[in-house]
Design a protein around this motif. Sequence first.
Motif, PDB file in Angstrom:
ATOM      1  N   ASN A 186      -9.151  10.724  -1.711  1.00 18.28           N
ATOM      2  CA  ASN A 186      -8.115  11.584  -1.236  1.00 18.28           C
ATOM      3  C   ASN A 186      -7.829  12.734  -2.274  1.00 18.28           C
ATOM      4  O   ASN A 186      -6.769  13.343  -2.072  1.00 18.28           O
ATOM      5  CB  ASN A 186      -6.877  10.883  -0.775  1.00 18.28           C
ATOM      6  N   ARG A 187      -8.703  13.140  -3.166  1.00 17.12           N
ATOM      7  CA  ARG A 187      -8.231  14.243  -4.151  1.00 17.12           C
ATOM      8  C   ARG A 187      -8.009  15.836  -3.429  1.00 17.12           C
ATOM      9  O   ARG A 187      -7.096  16.295  -4.069  1.00 17.12           O
ATOM     10  CB  ARG A 187      -9.471  14.346  -5.044  1.00 17.12           C
ATOM     11  N   GLY A 188      -8.517  15.666  -2.330  1.00 12.85           N
ATOM     12  CA  GLY A 188      -8.334  16.970  -1.514  1.00 12.85           C
ATOM     13  C   GLY A 188      -7.015  17.121  -0.990  1.00 12.85           C
ATOM     14  O   GLY A 188      -6.480  18.429  -0.992  1.00 12.85           O
ATOM     15  N   TYR A 189      -6.357  16.067  -0.835  1.00  7.30           N
ATOM     16  CA  TYR A 189      -4.945  16.072  -0.390  1.00  7.30           C
ATOM     17  C   TYR A 189      -4.073  16.329  -1.493  1.00  7.30           C
ATOM     18  O   TYR A 189      -3.170  17.033  -1.388  1.00  7.30           O
ATOM     19  CB  TYR A 189      -4.648  14.581   0.143  1.00  7.30           C
ATOM     20  N   PHE A 190      -4.189  16.069  -2.859  1.00 10.19           N
ATOM     21  CA  PHE A 190      -3.587  16.414  -3.883  1.00 10.19           C
ATOM     22  C   PHE A 190      -3.721  17.726  -4.382  1.00 10.19           C
ATOM     23  O   PHE A 190      -3.203  18.214  -5.130  1.00 10.19           O
ATOM     24  CB  PHE A 190      -3.904  15.154  -4.975  1.00 10.19           C
ATOM     25  N   ILE A 198      -4.370  10.940   9.687  1.00 11.28           N
ATOM     26  CA  ILE A 198      -2.807  10.438   9.657  1.00 11.28           C
ATOM     27  C   ILE A 198      -2.111  11.262   8.648  1.00 11.28           C
ATOM     28  O   ILE A 198      -2.546  11.891   7.778  1.00 11.28           O
ATOM     29  CB  ILE A 198      -2.955   8.993   9.060  1.00 11.28           C
ATOM     30  N   LYS A 199      -0.811  11.321   8.958  1.00  6.43           N
ATOM     31  CA  LYS A 199       0.157  12.078   8.311  1.00  6.43           C
ATOM     32  C   LYS A 199       0.567  11.192   7.229  1.00  6.43           C
ATOM     33  O   LYS A 199       0.855   9.998   7.184  1.00  6.43           O
ATOM     34  CB  LYS A 199       1.488  12.485   9.095  1.00  6.43           C
ATOM     35  N   LEU A 200       0.684  11.722   5.795  1.00 11.74           N
ATOM     36  CA  LEU A 200       1.180  11.247   4.695  1.00 11.74           C
ATOM     37  C   LEU A 200       2.407  11.803   4.230  1.00 11.74           C
ATOM     38  O   LEU A 200       3.136  12.635   4.815  1.00 11.74           O
ATOM     39  CB  LEU A 200       0.186  11.275   3.373  1.00 11.74           C
ATOM     40  N   ALA A 201       3.108  11.023   3.200  1.00 16.03           N
ATOM     41  CA  ALA A 201       4.344  11.575   2.628  1.00 16.03           C
ATOM     42  C   ALA A 201       4.362  12.745   1.956  1.00 16.03           C
ATOM     43  O   ALA A 201       2.890  12.862   1.619  1.00 16.03           O
ATOM     44  CB  ALA A 201       4.806  10.378   1.770  1.00 16.03           C
ATOM     45  N   ALA A 202       4.870  13.560   1.402  1.00 18.53           N
ATOM     46  CA  ALA A 202       4.867  14.540   0.866  1.00 18.53           C
ATOM     47  C   ALA A 202       4.212  14.197  -0.568  1.00 18.53           C
ATOM     48  O   ALA A 202       4.452  13.163  -1.012  1.00 18.53           O
ATOM     49  CB  ALA A 202       6.026  15.297   0.684  1.00 18.53           C
ATOM     50  N   LYS A 203       3.456  15.208  -1.121  1.00 18.33           N
ATOM     51  CA  LYS A 203       2.588  14.764  -2.328  1.00 18.33           C
ATOM     52  C   LYS A 203       3.506  14.639  -3.425  1.00 18.33           C
ATOM     53  O   LYS A 203       3.173  13.600  -4.206  1.00 18.33           O
ATOM     54  CB  LYS A 203       1.946  16.134  -2.653  1.00 18.33           C
ATOM     55  N   ARG A 204       4.620  15.161  -3.477  1.00 19.65           N
ATOM     56  CA  ARG A 204       5.302  14.768  -4.643  1.00 19.65           C
ATOM     57  C   ARG A 204       6.226  13.271  -4.448  1.00 19.65           C
ATOM     58  O   ARG A 204       6.116  12.678  -5.601  1.00 19.65           O
ATOM     59  CB  ARG A 204       6.889  15.906  -4.685  1.00 19.65           C
ATOM     60  N   CYS A 242      -0.753   1.709   0.456  1.00 18.15           N
ATOM     61  CA  CYS A 242      -1.062   1.767   1.842  1.00 18.15           C
ATOM     62  C   CYS A 242      -1.045   3.048   2.224  1.00 18.15           C
ATOM     63  O   CYS A 242      -2.074   3.250   3.259  1.00 18.15           O
ATOM     64  CB  CYS A 242       0.038   0.934   2.329  1.00 18.15           C
ATOM     65  N   GLN A 243      -0.691   3.933   2.028  1.00 18.49           N
ATOM     66  CA  GLN A 243      -0.761   5.344   2.815  1.00 18.49           C
ATOM     67  C   GLN A 243      -2.064   6.009   2.257  1.00 18.49           C
ATOM     68  O   GLN A 243      -2.620   6.579   3.265  1.00 18.49           O
ATOM     69  CB  GLN A 243       0.590   6.292   2.362  1.00 18.49           C
ATOM     70  N   LEU A 244      -2.580   5.856   1.090  1.00 22.05           N
ATOM     71  CA  LEU A 244      -3.558   6.405   0.392  1.00 22.05           C
ATOM     72  C   LEU A 244      -5.033   5.700   1.449  1.00 22.05           C
ATOM     73  O   LEU A 244      -5.631   6.384   1.661  1.00 22.05           O
ATOM     74  CB  LEU A 244      -3.932   6.249  -1.104  1.00 22.05           C
ATOM     75  N   LEU A 245      -4.745   4.300   1.444  1.00 27.00           N
ATOM     76  CA  LEU A 245      -5.685   3.626   2.183  1.00 27.00           C
ATOM     77  C   LEU A 245      -5.731   3.946   3.706  1.00 27.00           C
ATOM     78  O   LEU A 245      -6.764   4.468   4.263  1.00 27.00           O
ATOM     79  CB  LEU A 245      -5.587   2.213   2.189  1.00 27.00           C
ATOM     80  N   ALA A 246      -4.506   4.120   4.219  1.00 27.49           N
ATOM     81  CA  ALA A 246      -4.622   4.696   5.584  1.00 27.49           C
ATOM     82  C   ALA A 246      -5.276   6.027   5.770  1.00 27.49           C
ATOM     83  O   ALA A 246      -5.886   6.161   6.740  1.00 27.49           O
ATOM     84  CB  ALA A 246      -3.143   4.721   6.234  1.00 27.49           C
TER      85      ALA A 246
END
Length: 132
Positions: A126-130, A76-82, A65-69
């Motif tokens: 969302n590969r840029g986030y990772f 939007i802010k996501l949880a930390a990558k790890r 759901c975070q990835l979809l958001a």
Amino acid sequence: MVNSTFFKTILVIEFAFAFWLPVVALGMGLFGTPIALVNIFSGLFEWYFVPLMTVGGALGFWGVCQLLAKSLDTEIKLAAKRRLIIYLVCGAFALLPVPFLFFDSVALSIFAVVPYFVTAHLIYINRGYFAN
């Protein structure tokens, strides 16, 4: 990433199509977990997977759901990558027994595998986030 309304609509439809079965299984797990815990404490240890699937599925669904958001709104802010990777791995492991539960129905077994592809698609979007 394309920021068009059409792309976002298709993404939400893809998400809803892929995750209807895991959401139903998660709902059944929420009702089945107390029963499973009573059975585990009574000595029936074959019920151990129900609470594990429920907790892992809830964590995995939260991560997806975070990835979809993030796909729908880039600000939007996501949880930390790890932490997000741990959520997704928990969800992936929680879905592993589902095809065996629906082994007699090919259609339900296919629906149990589709979330892996949609999760991979969301990770790709969302590969840029990772990456950083």
